[in-house]
Design a protein around this motif. Structure first.
Motif, mmCIF file in Angstrom:
data_model
loop_
_atom_site.group_PDB
_atom_site.id
_atom_site.type_symbol
_atom_site.label_atom_id
_atom_site.label_comp_id
_atom_site.label_asym_id
_atom_site.label_seq_id
_atom_site.Cartn_x
_atom_site.Cartn_y
_atom_site.Cartn_z
ATOM 1 N N GLY A 1 0.806 -1.215 0.000
ATOM 2 C CA GLY A 1 0.000 0.000 0.000
ATOM 3 C C GLY A 1 0.840 1.266 0.000
ATOM 4 N N ILE A 2 0.134 2.389 0.011
ATOM 5 C CA ILE A 2 0.803 3.694 0.043
ATOM 6 C C ILE A 2 1.627 3.836 1.314
ATOM 7 N N GLU A 3 1.040 3.372 2.439
ATOM 8 C CA GLU A 3 1.768 3.480 3.703
ATOM 9 C C GLU A 3 3.057 2.669 3.676
ATOM 10 N N GLY A 4 3.010 1.528 2.969
ATOM 11 C CA GLY A 4 4.195 0.695 2.846
ATOM 12 C C GLY A 4 5.296 1.385 2.050
ATOM 13 N N ARG A 5 4.904 2.132 1.020
ATOM 14 C CA ARG A 5 5.886 2.857 0.213
ATOM 15 C C ARG A 5 6.592 3.928 1.040
ATOM 16 N N TYR A 6 5.809 4.654 1.828
ATOM 17 C CA TYR A 6 6.409 5.679 2.680
ATOM 18 C C TYR A 6 7.292 5.055 3.747
ATOM 19 N N ALA A 7 6.820 3.966 4.358
ATOM 20 C CA ALA A 7 7.597 3.291 5.401
ATOM 21 C C ALA A 7 8.903 2.746 4.831
ATOM 22 N N ALA A 8 8.840 2.181 3.625
ATOM 23 C CA ALA A 8 10.037 1.628 2.982
ATOM 24 C C ALA A 8 11.036 2.731 2.656
ATOM 25 N N ALA A 9 10.527 3.874 2.178
ATOM 26 C CA ALA A 9 11.392 5.003 1.856
ATOM 27 C C ALA A 9 12.052 5.542 3.118
ATOM 28 N N LEU A 10 11.296 5.624 4.193
ATOM 29 C CA LEU A 10 11.836 6.103 5.468
ATOM 30 C C LEU A 10 12.890 5.135 5.999
ATOM 31 N N TYR A 11 12.608 3.840 5.904
ATOM 32 C CA TYR A 11 13.567 2.819 6.358
ATOM 33 C C TYR A 11 14.878 2.952 5.591
ATOM 34 N N SER A 12 14.783 3.099 4.280
ATOM 35 C CA SER A 12 15.973 3.201 3.444
ATOM 36 C C SER A 12 16.814 4.422 3.812
ATOM 37 N N ALA A 13 16.157 5.569 3.931
ATOM 38 C CA ALA A 13 16.869 6.809 4.255
ATOM 39 C C ALA A 13 17.487 6.747 5.645
ATOM 40 N N ALA A 14 16.736 6.223 6.607
ATOM 41 C CA ALA A 14 17.232 6.135 7.986
ATOM 42 C C ALA A 14 18.366 5.116 8.086
ATOM 43 N N HIS A 15 18.251 4.029 7.320
ATOM 44 C CA HIS A 15 19.290 2.999 7.315
ATOM 45 C C HIS A 15 20.602 3.579 6.792
ATOM 46 N N LYS A 16 20.519 4.330 5.702
ATOM 47 C CA LYS A 16 21.718 4.939 5.118
ATOM 48 C C LYS A 16 22.380 5.919 6.074
ATOM 49 N N SER A 17 21.566 6.633 6.838
ATOM 50 C CA SER A 17 22.086 7.632 7.770
ATOM 51 C C SER A 17 22.402 7.048 9.145
ATOM 52 N N ASN A 18 22.176 5.731 9.287
ATOM 53 C CA ASN A 18 22.454 5.030 10.542
ATOM 54 C C ASN A 18 21.673 5.606 11.725
ATOM 55 N N ILE A 19 20.391 5.916 11.477
ATOM 56 C CA ILE A 19 19.557 6.487 12.538
ATOM 57 C C ILE A 19 18.242 5.708 12.687
ATOM 58 N N LEU A 20 18.260 4.432 12.330
ATOM 59 C CA LEU A 20 17.043 3.629 12.394
ATOM 60 C C LEU A 20 16.418 3.626 13.786
#
Length: 209
Positions: A31-50
């Motif tokens: 769903g749409i919420e999954g797309r936003y959550a996945a994008a947030l996970y990716s960005a936070a993972h890259k910045s090491n702030i999960l």
């Protein structure tokens, strides 16, 4: 606005582009919420702030549940995106959220998706459980199960768990399923409800007429 627009926008103060080399989530989200959550996970993972973002969203979720005024504001379709963004930015500052989490809330407001906030947080939590190697199982029944039935289900579900994996099982009552069970195991979904069977029977009968 489409979630695709969100993926093309800068997310954090470090100008991390959510469209470039997205890190795949450890569990599939929908769903749409999954797309936003996945994008947030990716960005936070890259910045090491999960962990920081996860903590921030838990704080927001608690406010969303406890504060009726905030919940009504989030769901209000009449408010303009600019007003919503300004308000969530102020709220993020009051809650001492990280810049990344505050920017993400502003992004949801900008894209007119703030009404999906609760669903986005739930989706992100599912991703984080999988990231930590946890397995989340939700069992839905038409009425509360007896302790003996819960015990039997716990034993059966525990056998599905990989060695060293932590499993969390929750039970939910939903009379509309009429009977049987609906089981969510991670990103897998098993519908054994009577309501589902009746629906299938109706579909077969309709196709035969």
């Amino acid at each position: 606005k489409m979630a695709g627009n969100m993926l093309r926008r800068p997310f954090s103060t470090s100008n991390v582009s959510l469209a470039s080399q997205l890190i795949k989530t450890p569990v599939q989200v929908h769903g749409i919420e999954g797309r936003y959550a996945a994008a947030l996970y990716s960005a936070a993972h890259k910045s090491n702030i999960l962990e920081t973002v996860d903590k921030d969203l838990k704080t927001v979720r608690d406010v969303l549940k406890e504060n009726t005024k905030f919940r009504d504001f989030v769901l209000d379709p009449t408010l303009k995106a600019t007003k919503k963004k300004a308000t969530v930015t102020a709220i993020a500052q009051k809650l001492s959220l990280s810049k990344e989490s505050a920017n993400f809330l502003g992004l949801l407001a900008d894209n007119g998706r703030l009404n999906k906030l609760d669903a986005v947080i739930s989706s992100f939590e599912s991703v984080m459980r999988a990231h930590r190697g946890e397995l989340f199982v939700q069992v839905t029944s038409a009425e509360a199960l007896s302790k003996s039935h819960e015990g039997a289900l716990n034993d059966a579900l525990s056998k599905l768990v990989k060695k060293g994996q932590k499993v969390t099982i929750t039970y939910n009552v939903k009379p509309s399923i009429m009977g049987g069970l609906i089981v969510n195991i991670g990103d897998k979904y098993v519908d054994l409800s009577i309501a589902s069977r009746i629906k299938k029977y109706k579909e077969v009968l309709n196709s035969a007429v």
